[in-house]
Design a protein around this motif. Structure first.
Motif, PDB file in Angstrom:
ATOM      1  N   ILE A 121      13.180  -8.350   4.509  1.00  0.00           N
ATOM      2  CA  ILE A 121      14.290  -9.050   4.944  1.00  0.00           C
ATOM      3  C   ILE A 121      15.405  -7.857   4.718  1.00  0.00           C
ATOM      4  O   ILE A 121      16.321  -7.612   5.548  1.00  0.00           O
ATOM      5  N   ASN A 122      15.603  -7.313   3.432  1.00  0.00           N
ATOM      6  CA  ASN A 122      16.732  -6.324   3.288  1.00  0.00           C
ATOM      7  C   ASN A 122      16.292  -5.104   2.308  1.00  0.00           C
ATOM      8  O   ASN A 122      15.777  -5.212   1.085  1.00  0.00           O
ATOM      9  N   LEU A 123      16.204  -3.937   2.901  1.00  0.00           N
ATOM     10  CA  LEU A 123      16.340  -2.768   1.969  1.00  0.00           C
ATOM     11  C   LEU A 123      14.934  -2.417   1.615  1.00  0.00           C
ATOM     12  O   LEU A 123      14.712  -1.504   0.710  1.00  0.00           O
ATOM     13  N   ARG A 124      13.987  -3.293   1.968  1.00  0.00           N
ATOM     14  CA  ARG A 124      12.538  -3.173   1.642  1.00  0.00           C
ATOM     15  C   ARG A 124      11.539  -3.302   2.773  1.00  0.00           C
ATOM     16  O   ARG A 124      11.826  -4.460   3.442  1.00  0.00           O
ATOM     17  N   HIS A 125      10.397  -2.629   2.948  1.00  0.00           N
ATOM     18  CA  HIS A 125       9.714  -2.765   4.057  1.00  0.00           C
ATOM     19  C   HIS A 125       8.958  -3.849   3.708  1.00  0.00           C
ATOM     20  O   HIS A 125       8.511  -4.343   2.557  1.00  0.00           O
ATOM     21  N   GLY A 126       8.279  -5.008   4.649  1.00  0.00           N
ATOM     22  CA  GLY A 126       7.954  -5.947   4.654  1.00  0.00           C
ATOM     23  C   GLY A 126       6.234  -5.950   4.644  1.00  0.00           C
ATOM     24  O   GLY A 126       5.706  -4.725   4.703  1.00  0.00           O
ATOM     25  N   TYR A 127       5.553  -7.017   4.845  1.00  0.00           N
ATOM     26  CA  TYR A 127       3.976  -7.206   4.852  1.00  0.00           C
ATOM     27  C   TYR A 127       3.489  -7.190   6.233  1.00  0.00           C
ATOM     28  O   TYR A 127       2.327  -7.449   6.320  1.00  0.00           O
ATOM     29  N   LEU A 128       4.143  -7.205   7.177  1.00  0.00           N
ATOM     30  CA  LEU A 128       3.537  -7.221   8.661  1.00  0.00           C
ATOM     31  C   LEU A 128       3.006  -6.181   9.021  1.00  0.00           C
ATOM     32  O   LEU A 128       3.290  -5.293   9.941  1.00  0.00           O
ATOM     33  N   THR A 129       1.692  -5.815   8.495  1.00  0.00           N
ATOM     34  CA  THR A 129       1.009  -4.573   8.603  1.00  0.00           C
ATOM     35  C   THR A 129      -0.315  -4.692   8.155  1.00  0.00           C
ATOM     36  O   THR A 129      -0.737  -5.829   7.918  1.00  0.00           O
ATOM     37  N   GLU A 130      -0.894  -3.420   8.171  1.00  0.00           N
ATOM     38  CA  GLU A 130      -2.274  -3.628   7.889  1.00  0.00           C
ATOM     39  C   GLU A 130      -2.769  -3.608   6.389  1.00  0.00           C
ATOM     40  O   GLU A 130      -3.634  -4.387   6.003  1.00  0.00           O
ATOM     41  N   TYR A 131      -1.835  -2.842   5.773  1.00  0.00           N
ATOM     42  CA  TYR A 131      -2.045  -2.721   4.114  1.00  0.00           C
ATOM     43  C   TYR A 131      -0.728  -2.549   3.561  1.00  0.00           C
ATOM     44  O   TYR A 131       0.242  -2.289   4.188  1.00  0.00           O
ATOM     45  N   PHE A 132      -0.516  -3.105   2.301  1.00  0.00           N
ATOM     46  CA  PHE A 132       0.589  -2.633   1.565  1.00  0.00           C
ATOM     47  C   PHE A 132      -0.015  -2.383   0.007  1.00  0.00           C
ATOM     48  O   PHE A 132      -0.980  -2.706  -0.379  1.00  0.00           O
ATOM     49  N   VAL A 133       0.893  -1.719  -0.682  1.00  0.00           N
ATOM     50  CA  VAL A 133       0.746  -1.351  -1.942  1.00  0.00           C
ATOM     51  C   VAL A 133       1.905  -1.972  -2.797  1.00  0.00           C
ATOM     52  O   VAL A 133       3.162  -1.688  -2.267  1.00  0.00           O
ATOM     53  N   ASP A 134       1.623  -2.481  -4.069  1.00  0.00           N
ATOM     54  CA  ASP A 134       2.789  -2.966  -4.839  1.00  0.00           C
ATOM     55  C   ASP A 134       2.482  -2.946  -5.981  1.00  0.00           C
ATOM     56  O   ASP A 134       1.242  -2.638  -6.506  1.00  0.00           O
ATOM     57  N   GLU A 135       3.588  -3.078  -6.910  1.00  0.00           N
ATOM     58  CA  GLU A 135       3.170  -2.947  -8.573  1.00  0.00           C
ATOM     59  C   GLU A 135       2.360  -4.389  -8.801  1.00  0.00           C
ATOM     60  O   GLU A 135       2.814  -5.430  -8.343  1.00  0.00           O
ATOM     61  N   GLU A 136       1.336  -4.332  -9.937  1.00  0.00           N
ATOM     62  CA  GLU A 136       0.907  -5.566 -10.450  1.00  0.00           C
ATOM     63  C   GLU A 136       1.790  -6.617 -10.671  1.00  0.00           C
ATOM     64  O   GLU A 136       1.550  -7.778 -10.569  1.00  0.00           O
ATOM     65  N   GLU A 137       2.926  -6.534 -11.131  1.00  0.00           N
ATOM     66  CA  GLU A 137       4.035  -7.485 -11.698  1.00  0.00           C
ATOM     67  C   GLU A 137       4.426  -8.368 -10.244  1.00  0.00           C
ATOM     68  O   GLU A 137       4.565  -9.490 -10.766  1.00  0.00           O
ATOM     69  N   TYR A 138       4.410  -7.811  -9.084  1.00  0.00           N
ATOM     70  CA  TYR A 138       4.578  -8.693  -8.117  1.00  0.00           C
ATOM     71  C   TYR A 138       3.369  -9.122  -7.098  1.00  0.00           C
ATOM     72  O   TYR A 138       3.651  -9.557  -6.103  1.00  0.00           O
TER      73      TYR A 138
END
Length: 367
Positions: A121-138
């Protein structure tokens, strides 16, 4: 790998972008989680970003990857990850922290800063892709028994927060036992809020313009709530029959209805605005009458946006209970699948043209 993105500020710029596959090393301290994306829900937010009404690209990019309603399976985790493991179904929160004290304590959805960071939505890429990496917290684990509800986790978190905020605010009354709730609007948020309020034991009336017999009305009635078509019965008529509401949740996206709802709230009641209205529309309200009734009646208005990890977990718990009490009802929300990232134009077409599309989502990969 493929991603569906827009050029923020440029209308109708949705396109396929080739982006690097993320790595666990992208996250510090060994707390990264690599997720294979299975499905992503899309809604009016994605349509409005493509219309260039809002949204900004992350620093260093001229594009923004869309998608904030994620569902996937964990492929790999860093050495210090404890909450999830490979093979787990997961969703991910949307808001990321800024610098306010609220961000620092994990309530990113309550940031006091003007600039906010939201994936897709704003200033961070989203999930409409094949893979993503994020911190465990999220990353939030989804029970295997709820995988058929996949992309409902994020909208459910917003509904859970909205209702939770009402109860949190009403601690001011020491004893508050609401009996009757009005839900204005029966899109996905309105339907999910109806479920939550039913689970809390309230008598729920859900209002919308459409006549009885629509899918939305059938789902509301399947949750054992009362569907009211305002084209047949006005809110005023319902109030005359049963009285004003103790809690009203507006999910219409219509500012006139949001303000008009103030007239139908009972003493010591709370009105939650959970939808956003853009544009320059004005509406006339009986301000003197509302003013005196709200002051003398100790009434409260609260806005609710986004959700944090706690609300995701609350929402998942309520989805599980809803599945036990009303089996098969919630899955009917998932109306319009789109196969593959290459069909992003069909995704946009459904969001723009198909008014009966209750929930559009993209099937990205098989399990």
């Amino acid at each position: 790998m493929k991603a569906v993105a827009v050029y923020p500020g440029k209308p109708n710029s949705v396109h396929l972008e080739d982006i690097p596959k993320p790595s666990l090393s992208d996250v510090k301290d060994g707390k990264g989680v690599l997720v294979k994306v299975l499905k992503v829900g899309v809604d009016a937010t994605d349509r409005e970003i493509n219309d260039a009404l809002y949204g900004n690209a992350p620093s260093g990019f001229n594009y923004l990857v869309l998608g904030h309603e994620s569902f996937g399976v964990v492929e790999a985790v860093g050495p210090n990850v404890r909450r999830v493991k490979p093979g787990d179904y997961v969703t991910a929160t949307v808001r990321r922290p800024g610098g306010s004290i609220y961000d620092m304590i994990g309530t990113n959805d309550m940031t006091s800063e003007e600039t906010y960071y939201e994936r897709g939505i704003n200033l961070r890429h989203g999930y409409l892709t094949e893979y993503f990496v994020d911190e465990e917290e999220y990353i939030v684990r989804v029970p295997q028994g709820l995988k058929h509800l996949h992309v409902l986790m994020e909208p459910m978190s917003c509904a859970a927060k909205a209702v939770h905020q009402a109860y949190e605010c009403q601690r001011r009354l020491k004893v508050w036992r609401p009996q009757r709730a009005f839900v204005m609007g029966v899109g996905q948020i309105g339907i999910l809020a109806t479920l939550i309020l039913k689970l809390r034991g309230l008598d729920v009336y859900a209002f919308a313009r459409s006549k009885h017999g629509t899918l939305n009305s059938q789902i509301i009635e399947g949750l054992e709530a009362k569907y009211v078509s305002t084209s047949e019965t006005s809110v005023e008529e319902v109030v005359k029959q049963v009285g004003k509401a103790d809690l009203i949740l507006d999910a219409t996206g219509n500012s006139a209805i949001a303000f008009d709802s103030m007239r139908h709230l009972g003493h010591n009641g709370v009105l939650v605005w959970a939808s956003i209205t853009g544009g320059q529309k004005s509406t006339e309200v009986p301000s003197d009458k509302i003013n005196i009734e709200w002051v003398l009646g100790n009434k409260l208005l609260v806005g609710s946006v986004n959700a944090n990890r706690h609300h995701f977990e609350m929402g998942i718990n309520d989805l599980a209970m809803g599945e036990m009490l009303y089996p098969g009802v919630l899955q009917r929300i998932l109306t319009n699948p789109v196969e593959g990232l290459d069909n992003y134009q069909e995704m946009i077409r459904l969001l723009v043209e198909e008014k009966s599309a209750l929930k559009v989502y993209m099937n990205i990969a098989a399990e």
